[in-house]
Scaffold this motif. Sequence first.
Motif, PDB file in Angstrom:
ATOM      1  N   GLY A 185       0.890  -1.352  -0.046  1.00 19.84           N
ATOM      2  CA  GLY A 185       0.088  -0.134  -0.003  1.00 19.84           C
ATOM      3  C   GLY A 185       0.785   1.404  -0.054  1.00 19.84           C
ATOM      4  N   SER A 186       0.685   2.150  -1.042  1.00 22.79           N
ATOM      5  CA  SER A 186       1.562   3.246  -1.009  1.00 22.79           C
ATOM      6  C   SER A 186       0.871   4.728  -1.000  1.00 22.79           C
ATOM      7  CB  SER A 186       2.282   3.368  -2.375  1.00 22.79           C
ATOM      8  OG  SER A 186       1.547   3.626  -3.312  1.00 22.79           O
ATOM      9  N   GLY A 187      -0.354   4.719  -0.123  1.00 20.83           N
ATOM     10  CA  GLY A 187      -0.762   5.845   0.415  1.00 20.83           C
ATOM     11  C   GLY A 187       0.019   6.466   1.281  1.00 20.83           C
ATOM     12  N   ALA A 188      -0.564   7.575   1.922  1.00 19.20           N
ATOM     13  CA  ALA A 188       0.380   8.274   2.824  1.00 19.20           C
ATOM     14  C   ALA A 188       0.847   7.487   4.039  1.00 19.20           C
ATOM     15  CB  ALA A 188      -0.630   9.403   3.392  1.00 19.20           C
ATOM     16  N   ILE A 189      -0.060   6.424   4.500  1.00 15.68           N
ATOM     17  CA  ILE A 189       0.530   5.729   5.682  1.00 15.68           C
ATOM     18  C   ILE A 189       1.715   4.733   5.305  1.00 15.68           C
ATOM     19  CG2 ILE A 189      -0.004   3.855   7.458  1.00 15.68           C
ATOM     20  CD1 ILE A 189      -2.838   5.068   7.470  1.00 15.68           C
ATOM     21  N   GLY A 190       1.344   4.060   3.962  1.00  9.93           N
ATOM     22  CA  GLY A 190       2.414   3.296   3.570  1.00  9.93           C
ATOM     23  C   GLY A 190       3.821   3.924   3.256  1.00  9.93           C
ATOM     24  N   VAL A 191       3.896   5.123   2.488  1.00  8.96           N
ATOM     25  CA  VAL A 191       4.943   5.640   2.099  1.00  8.96           C
ATOM     26  C   VAL A 191       5.486   6.422   3.374  1.00  8.96           C
ATOM     27  CG1 VAL A 191       4.379   5.969  -0.222  1.00  8.96           C
ATOM     28  CG2 VAL A 191       4.096   7.710   1.444  1.00  8.96           C
ATOM     29  N   GLU A 192       5.049   6.692   4.251  1.00 10.27           N
ATOM     30  CA  GLU A 192       5.703   7.215   5.438  1.00 10.27           C
ATOM     31  C   GLU A 192       6.230   6.148   6.123  1.00 10.27           C
ATOM     32  OE1 GLU A 192       2.706  10.829   6.803  1.00 10.27           O
ATOM     33  OE2 GLU A 192       2.969   9.487   8.091  1.00 10.27           O
ATOM     34  N   PHE A 193       5.780   5.008   6.386  1.00 12.40           N
ATOM     35  CA  PHE A 193       6.390   3.842   7.050  1.00 12.40           C
ATOM     36  C   PHE A 193       7.956   3.174   6.292  1.00 12.40           C
ATOM     37  CE2 PHE A 193       2.775   2.960   9.761  1.00 12.40           C
ATOM     38  CZ  PHE A 193       3.538   3.154  10.976  1.00 12.40           C
ATOM     39  N   VAL A 207       4.931  -1.933  -2.280  1.00 15.04           N
ATOM     40  CA  VAL A 207       4.077  -2.806  -3.381  1.00 15.04           C
ATOM     41  C   VAL A 207       2.684  -1.863  -3.442  1.00 15.04           C
ATOM     42  CG1 VAL A 207       2.751  -4.959  -4.029  1.00 15.04           C
ATOM     43  CG2 VAL A 207       5.033  -4.861  -2.848  1.00 15.04           C
ATOM     44  N   GLU A 208       2.527  -1.631  -4.714  1.00 14.06           N
ATOM     45  CA  GLU A 208       1.112  -1.053  -4.975  1.00 14.06           C
ATOM     46  C   GLU A 208       0.432  -1.646  -6.077  1.00 14.06           C
ATOM     47  OE1 GLU A 208      -2.060   0.978  -5.044  1.00 14.06           O
ATOM     48  OE2 GLU A 208      -0.639   1.754  -3.601  1.00 14.06           O
ATOM     49  N   VAL A 209      -1.108  -1.908  -5.790  1.00  6.50           N
ATOM     50  CA  VAL A 209      -1.736  -2.699  -6.783  1.00  6.50           C
ATOM     51  C   VAL A 209      -2.208  -1.711  -8.045  1.00  6.50           C
ATOM     52  CG1 VAL A 209      -2.853  -4.252  -5.312  1.00  6.50           C
ATOM     53  CG2 VAL A 209      -4.028  -2.225  -5.721  1.00  6.50           C
ATOM     54  N   LEU A 210      -2.226  -0.428  -7.684  1.00  6.65           N
ATOM     55  CA  LEU A 210      -2.515   0.328  -8.843  1.00  6.65           C
ATOM     56  C   LEU A 210      -1.303   0.853  -9.680  1.00  6.65           C
ATOM     57  CD1 LEU A 210      -4.988   2.733  -6.973  1.00  6.65           C
ATOM     58  CD2 LEU A 210      -5.589   0.806  -8.326  1.00  6.65           C
ATOM     59  N   LEU A 214       1.402   6.703  -4.651  1.00  7.16           N
ATOM     60  CA  LEU A 214       0.639   7.733  -4.156  1.00  7.16           C
ATOM     61  C   LEU A 214      -0.453   8.380  -5.101  1.00  7.16           C
ATOM     62  CD1 LEU A 214       4.015   9.642  -3.005  1.00  7.16           C
ATOM     63  CD2 LEU A 214       2.122   9.225  -1.476  1.00  7.16           C
ATOM     64  N   PRO A 215      -1.454   7.268  -5.403  1.00  7.31           N
ATOM     65  CA  PRO A 215      -2.390   7.392  -6.462  1.00  7.31           C
ATOM     66  C   PRO A 215      -3.092   8.521  -6.277  1.00  7.31           C
ATOM     67  CG  PRO A 215      -2.917   5.601  -5.087  1.00  7.31           C
ATOM     68  CD  PRO A 215      -1.536   5.939  -4.817  1.00  7.31           C
ATOM     69  N   VAL A 216      -3.529   9.043  -5.043  1.00 10.74           N
ATOM     70  CA  VAL A 216      -4.407  10.449  -5.121  1.00 10.74           C
ATOM     71  C   VAL A 216      -3.689  11.438  -5.412  1.00 10.74           C
ATOM     72  CG1 VAL A 216      -5.792   9.264  -3.398  1.00 10.74           C
ATOM     73  CG2 VAL A 216      -3.913  10.565  -2.567  1.00 10.74           C
ATOM     74  N   GLU A 217      -2.441  11.781  -5.400  1.00  8.11           N
ATOM     75  CA  GLU A 217      -1.615  12.882  -5.752  1.00  8.11           C
ATOM     76  C   GLU A 217      -1.669  13.001  -7.397  1.00  8.11           C
ATOM     77  OE1 GLU A 217      -0.757  14.547  -3.539  1.00  8.11           O
ATOM     78  OE2 GLU A 217      -0.943  13.503  -1.693  1.00  8.11           O
ATOM     79  N   ILE A 221       3.778  14.684  -9.361  1.00  6.42           N
ATOM     80  CA  ILE A 221       4.314  14.602  -7.966  1.00  6.42           C
ATOM     81  C   ILE A 221       4.381  13.158  -7.647  1.00  6.42           C
ATOM     82  CG2 ILE A 221       3.737  14.882  -5.741  1.00  6.42           C
ATOM     83  CD1 ILE A 221       4.187  17.425  -7.281  1.00  6.42           C
ATOM     84  N   SER A 222       3.728  12.135  -8.130  1.00  4.50           N
ATOM     85  CA  SER A 222       3.988  10.731  -7.779  1.00  4.50           C
ATOM     86  C   SER A 222       5.116  10.218  -8.572  1.00  4.50           C
ATOM     87  CB  SER A 222       2.652   9.830  -8.242  1.00  4.50           C
ATOM     88  OG  SER A 222       1.554  10.343  -7.515  1.00  4.50           O
ATOM     89  N   ALA A 223       5.287  10.750  -9.890  1.00  4.86           N
ATOM     90  CA  ALA A 223       6.659  10.096 -10.561  1.00  4.86           C
ATOM     91  C   ALA A 223       7.742  10.777  -9.863  1.00  4.86           C
ATOM     92  CB  ALA A 223       6.500  10.795 -11.967  1.00  4.86           C
TER      93      ALA A 223
END
Length: 469
Positions: A185-193, A207-210, A214-217, A221-223
């Motif tokens: 999971g690469s949302g905010a919680i995942g990337v912070e950890f 690991v990200e399924v999408l 950071l898919p909401v960004e 910025i994600s790139a």
Amino acid sequence: MSKTEFDIVIVGGGPGGYVAAIRGAQLGLSVAVVEAAQLGGICLNWGCIPTKALLRSSEINHLLHHLGEFGFTADNIRFDLDKVVKRSRKVAGQLSSGVAHLLKKNKVTVFDGFGKLAGKDGARRKVAVSKDGKPVATLTAPHVILATGARARVLPGLEPDGKLIWSYREAMVPTELPKRLMVIGSGAIGVEFASFYRNMGAEVTLVEVLDRILPVEDEEISALAHKAFLKQGMTILTGAKLGAVRKNGDSVTVPVEAGGKSQEITVDRVISAVGIVGNVENIGLEGTAIAVDRTHIKVDPYCRTGEAGVYAIGDIAGPPWLAHKASHEGVLCVEAIAGHTVHPIDPTNIPGCTYCRPQIASVGLTEARAREAGHKIRVGRFPFIGNGKAIAAGEPEGMVKTVFDAATGELLGAHMIGAEVTEMIQGYVIARTSELTEAELKETVFPHPTISETMHEAVLAAYDGALHI
């Protein structure tokens, strides 16, 4: 005997609930808060605050290993993980105690227990409070605010076991640093950890399924974040499919298919950070007109549920799942109850911040969303490498991006990556809330030398007027 009749009863003492309680007391209402665990909720105790303490330690560790860039030399650099964790817990404890003090100062009555709706008593709602399954009290009030928050989503086969597969709770109190770590999971919680453990020296696979992290960004910025994380030594797998996890004593093997390649990755620990679900169970919603959609309570713009006299705020009321959104909803909800004129929250004016390295912050529409909404747009970009303060601070990697409506000059969105952007984004939030256009932003004088000058330059760049690129 404790008082049991109030103007407002709030179920949940997190950043939504306790702020609502304080505001209610300020307005002269009698308020009770029912909290089953710790005042301050997940945010203060197991989320926003202690994670920032951990991340600060990891930033220091990173700097210590790059002292040569600043003219310093140090040998035998090491850290005491136990002390790092204890500092984080001490910070959380201090703030939780601070919340208790604020509630007492404002004469808010706090009930230690689990609260649930328990029907009506005439025009008043009843809230039953229990502790360890035993009744504590039955409270009544014409208004009840549900602020029970949310918990980590658990995927089948990735259930946290406290040892090999971690939720955010286990990830925050490690007894030893895993050499190999997978974050799913690469949302905010995942990337912070991922950022914390990588900066502390662990080998990290994100690991990200999408199809992007950071898919909401905003995609740019994600790139840039993807590129920065790779440079730091992370392994990143996007568009991934996971197979059945196998536990091997003191390690975990995860089959992953990504980029047309199948592989089995063995790590010491796995952190599951795949979203949240609302705490809607066992709070007395049965038999009411309260509607629940995908574990979240449906509310109107004033936080009212379908049941008269019952409101919901914060994570339980749906996205964005942010503490500052919960607090703002708490104030709005209570002020509306008190008869004040309030304005509904515009979700696009709520900033999002991710405290990885480099930091990420945003508000409003991404470029793609702005185009999808039918706007003809002007886009400005300014890199940190063109900013004197960023270079002097040794933080030249970053960018600020602005998105304007080409016809009206409305700031549709702003997206930032780099040092201290979580502190800077509020400037754009104020601009959106005040409905400023590019004209006012262009005329605003930004102090020099500051990294915030990149914000001004990104506005100028949208109108072909950037000065330092």
